[in-house]
Design a protein around this motif. Structure first.
Motif, PDB file in Angstrom:
ATOM      1  N   ALA A 143       0.829  -1.195   0.000  1.00 41.60           N
ATOM      2  CA  ALA A 143       0.000   0.000   0.000  1.00 41.60           C
ATOM      3  C   ALA A 143       0.870   1.253   0.000  1.00 41.60           C
ATOM      4  N   ILE A 144       0.336   2.291  -0.648  1.00 40.85           N
ATOM      5  CA  ILE A 144       0.969   3.612  -0.635  1.00 40.85           C
ATOM      6  C   ILE A 144      -0.036   4.568   0.003  1.00 40.85           C
ATOM      7  N   VAL A 145       0.441   5.413   0.916  1.00 38.00           N
ATOM      8  CA  VAL A 145      -0.406   6.426   1.536  1.00 38.00           C
ATOM      9  C   VAL A 145       0.314   7.766   1.444  1.00 38.00           C
ATOM     10  N   THR A 146      -0.419   8.828   1.044  1.00 34.50           N
ATOM     11  CA  THR A 146       0.160  10.171   1.154  1.00 34.50           C
ATOM     12  C   THR A 146      -0.472  10.871   2.349  1.00 34.50           C
ATOM     13  N   SER A 147       0.305  11.741   2.989  1.00 33.61           N
ATOM     14  CA  SER A 147      -0.179  12.391   4.203  1.00 33.61           C
ATOM     15  C   SER A 147       0.487  13.749   4.378  1.00 33.61           C
ATOM     16  N   GLY A 148      -0.168  14.590   5.159  1.00 32.70           N
ATOM     17  CA  GLY A 148       0.420  15.892   5.489  1.00 32.70           C
ATOM     18  C   GLY A 148       0.216  16.914   4.386  1.00 32.70           C
ATOM     19  N   ALA A 203      -2.491   7.902  10.539  1.00 31.89           N
ATOM     20  CA  ALA A 203      -3.300   6.862  11.193  1.00 31.89           C
ATOM     21  C   ALA A 203      -3.704   5.784  10.180  1.00 31.89           C
ATOM     22  N   ILE A 204      -3.994   6.194   8.939  1.00 31.42           N
ATOM     23  CA  ILE A 204      -4.363   5.216   7.908  1.00 31.42           C
ATOM     24  C   ILE A 204      -3.160   4.333   7.558  1.00 31.42           C
ATOM     25  N   ALA A 205      -1.986   4.936   7.424  1.00 34.29           N
ATOM     26  CA  ALA A 205      -0.782   4.139   7.143  1.00 34.29           C
ATOM     27  C   ALA A 205      -0.561   3.120   8.254  1.00 34.29           C
ATOM     28  N   ALA A 206      -0.713   3.550   9.501  1.00 32.93           N
ATOM     29  CA  ALA A 206      -0.505   2.650  10.641  1.00 32.93           C
ATOM     30  C   ALA A 206      -1.541   1.530  10.652  1.00 32.93           C
ATOM     31  N   ALA A 207      -2.801   1.868  10.350  1.00 32.71           N
ATOM     32  CA  ALA A 207      -3.865   0.848  10.372  1.00 32.71           C
ATOM     33  C   ALA A 207      -3.667  -0.185   9.267  1.00 32.71           C
ATOM     34  N   LEU A 208      -3.256   0.271   8.081  1.00 29.60           N
ATOM     35  CA  LEU A 208      -3.009  -0.673   6.983  1.00 29.60           C
ATOM     36  C   LEU A 208      -1.847  -1.613   7.345  1.00 29.60           C
ATOM     37  N   ALA A 209      -0.815  -1.049   7.962  1.00 29.52           N
ATOM     38  CA  ALA A 209       0.336  -1.871   8.367  1.00 29.52           C
ATOM     39  C   ALA A 209      -0.075  -2.887   9.431  1.00 29.52           C
ATOM     40  N   GLU A 210      -0.900  -2.431  10.372  1.00 28.31           N
ATOM     41  CA  GLU A 210      -1.379  -3.335  11.421  1.00 28.31           C
ATOM     42  C   GLU A 210      -2.201  -4.475  10.833  1.00 28.31           C
ATOM     43  N   ALA A 211      -2.864  -4.196   9.713  1.00 25.63           N
ATOM     44  CA  ALA A 211      -3.658  -5.236   9.047  1.00 25.63           C
ATOM     45  C   ALA A 211      -2.796  -6.114   8.143  1.00 25.63           C
ATOM     46  N   GLY A 212      -1.490  -5.892   8.167  1.00 24.09           N
ATOM     47  CA  GLY A 212      -0.581  -6.789   7.465  1.00 24.09           C
ATOM     48  C   GLY A 212       0.001  -6.267   6.171  1.00 24.09           C
ATOM     49  N   ALA A 213      -0.445  -5.089   5.706  1.00 22.72           N
ATOM     50  CA  ALA A 213       0.077  -4.566   4.443  1.00 22.72           C
ATOM     51  C   ALA A 213       1.496  -4.033   4.625  1.00 22.72           C
ATOM     52  N   VAL A 252       3.512  -1.064   3.877  1.00 18.89           N
ATOM     53  CA  VAL A 252       3.053   0.300   3.600  1.00 18.89           C
ATOM     54  C   VAL A 252       4.210   1.255   3.355  1.00 18.89           C
ATOM     55  N   THR A 253       4.119   2.017   2.257  1.00 24.43           N
ATOM     56  CA  THR A 253       4.996   3.163   2.038  1.00 24.43           C
ATOM     57  C   THR A 253       4.176   4.413   2.289  1.00 24.43           C
ATOM     58  N   LEU A 254       4.601   5.215   3.270  1.00 22.42           N
ATOM     59  CA  LEU A 254       3.927   6.470   3.594  1.00 22.42           C
ATOM     60  C   LEU A 254       4.761   7.609   3.020  1.00 22.42           C
ATOM     61  N   LEU A 270       5.417   2.493  -6.836  1.00 17.56           N
ATOM     62  CA  LEU A 270       4.593   1.582  -7.641  1.00 17.56           C
ATOM     63  C   LEU A 270       5.440   0.386  -8.078  1.00 17.56           C
ATOM     64  N   PRO A 271       4.856  -0.779  -8.356  1.00 16.73           N
ATOM     65  CA  PRO A 271       3.429  -1.067  -8.268  1.00 16.73           C
ATOM     66  C   PRO A 271       2.987  -1.278  -6.825  1.00 16.73           C
ATOM     67  N   ALA A 272       1.680  -1.142  -6.587  1.00 12.80           N
ATOM     68  CA  ALA A 272       1.114  -1.393  -5.262  1.00 12.80           C
ATOM     69  C   ALA A 272      -0.304  -1.906  -5.442  1.00 12.80           C
ATOM     70  N   ASP A 273      -0.805  -2.603  -4.415  1.00 17.21           N
ATOM     71  CA  ASP A 273      -2.177  -3.122  -4.473  1.00 17.21           C
ATOM     72  C   ASP A 273      -3.201  -2.071  -4.060  1.00 17.21           C
ATOM     73  N   ILE A 274      -2.791  -1.197  -3.138  1.00 18.88           N
ATOM     74  CA  ILE A 274      -3.713  -0.231  -2.527  1.00 18.88           C
ATOM     75  C   ILE A 274      -3.032   1.136  -2.513  1.00 18.88           C
ATOM     76  N   ALA A 275      -3.769   2.201  -2.820  1.00 26.58           N
ATOM     77  CA  ALA A 275      -3.216   3.549  -2.641  1.00 26.58           C
ATOM     78  C   ALA A 275      -4.282   4.437  -2.015  1.00 26.58           C
ATOM     79  N   VAL A 276      -3.897   5.158  -0.992  1.00 29.84           N
ATOM     80  CA  VAL A 276      -4.827   6.058  -0.290  1.00 29.84           C
ATOM     81  C   VAL A 276      -4.182   7.449  -0.234  1.00 29.84           C
ATOM     82  N   PHE A 277      -4.869   8.424  -0.846  1.00 25.18           N
ATOM     83  CA  PHE A 277      -4.314   9.769  -0.980  1.00 25.18           C
ATOM     84  C   PHE A 277      -4.978  10.694   0.036  1.00 25.18           C
ATOM     85  N   VAL A 278      -4.249  10.960   1.103  1.00 29.48           N
ATOM     86  CA  VAL A 278      -4.791  11.741   2.200  1.00 29.48           C
ATOM     87  C   VAL A 278      -4.134  13.120   2.270  1.00 29.48           C
ATOM     88  N   ALA A 279      -3.006  13.273   1.593  1.00 24.79           N
ATOM     89  CA  ALA A 279      -2.253  14.528   1.706  1.00 24.79           C
ATOM     90  C   ALA A 279      -3.081  15.723   1.256  1.00 24.79           C
TER      91      ALA A 279
END
Ligand code: CTP
Ligand code: CA
Length: 227
Positions: A15-20, A43-53, A55-57, A89-98
């Motif tokens: 997973a990739i997450v952008t933040s800030g 928090a999303i990056a941490a939750a995805l990691a806790e679920a086993g992904a 994660v690149t934040l 990339l590549p990644a299975d999941i991407a969440v854009f929060v920034a």
């Protein structure tokens, strides 16, 4: 409804997450930026990691510690953020929060701009790349792409437009009116907008909202695998 993921449903996924915010320099001492604490994205990056992904934040400048168990890439500008996301990339999941600055200064000065007494300098702006839209239409598009919509007006209509225009699977719509306290605050009230409709979430602590999104992602991917 499933409120929190159980076990590690995202084991083996990336997973990739952008933040800030991003900071767009004007000169060596000044910049343009958005308001963003990074709390929701981290928090999303941490939750995805806790679920086993895995994660690149990709984080703009924030005063938060790096979440545990997450690879963090620190960037300053939107251009750098896009480059770091593409490099992940590549990644299975991407969440854009920034909260990406929509504009940068067209010509950054390498010298400090001085007050001259003749009034403020004209600042020409250039539009920044839309990172979510770029990845939503990328030839290495992740299987699940999620974005946010920060709005003060016409929340759902704007969120639906962003869902369509940016190539996202879901948009988490957020009322960021100053009275709501979302920006920089500890809580978030989210309306999840997908092609299937709108799911209203209650006001949640940002960590709880992150867990709920992670559960939604896990369920979505499990549903796809089963069909
Ligand atoms: N986003 C992005 N890159 C940008 C601008 C926005 O990746 N240059 C992402 C944000 O991270 C968010 C979504 O796009 O997931 C929506 O951001 P928002 O600022 O609400 O929308 P914009 O498309 O920038 O439009 P506007 O600010 O005019 O509402
Ligand atoms: Ca914007």
């Amino acid at each position: 409804a499933i409120l929190a993921p159980s076990g590690r449903p995202l084991e083996g996924l990336t997973a990739i997450v952008t933040s800030g915010p991003t900071h767009e320099p004007i000169d060596p001492v000044r910049y343009i930026a958005n308001r963003s604490s990074g709390r929701q994205g981290h928090a999303i990056a941490a939750a995805l990691a806790e679920a086993g992904a895995l994660v690149t934040l990709v984080s703009g400048p924030v005063s938060l510690p790096d979440p545990k168990g997450v690879l963090v890439v620190h960037v300053e500008t939107a251009a750098d953020m896009l480059a770091a996301v593409e490099a992940a990339l590549p990644a299975d999941i991407a969440v854009f929060v920034a909260a990406v600055a929509d504009w940068r200064v067209a010509a950054e000065s390498d010298r400090k701009i001085k007050k001259t007494g003749d009034g403020p300098p004209p600042l020409a702006l250039a539009e920044n790349p839309d990172i979510l839209a770029t990845i939503g239409h990328h030839d290495q598009r992740p299987g699940l792409v999620v974005g946010f919509a920060a709005e003060t007006d016409d929340l759902l209509a704007n969120a639906r437009k962003k869902l369509a225009n940016k190539g996202a699977d879901a948009i988490l719509a957020n009322d960021v009116s100053p009275s709501g306290g979302v920006m920089g605050g500890a809580e978030n009230t989210i309306r999840l907008v997908t092609a299937d409709g709108v799911e209203d979430w209650p006001k949640l602590a940002k960590e709880a909202a992150a867990k709920r999104l992670t559960a939604w992602i896990a369920a979505k991917l499990a549903g796809r695998a089963g069909t």
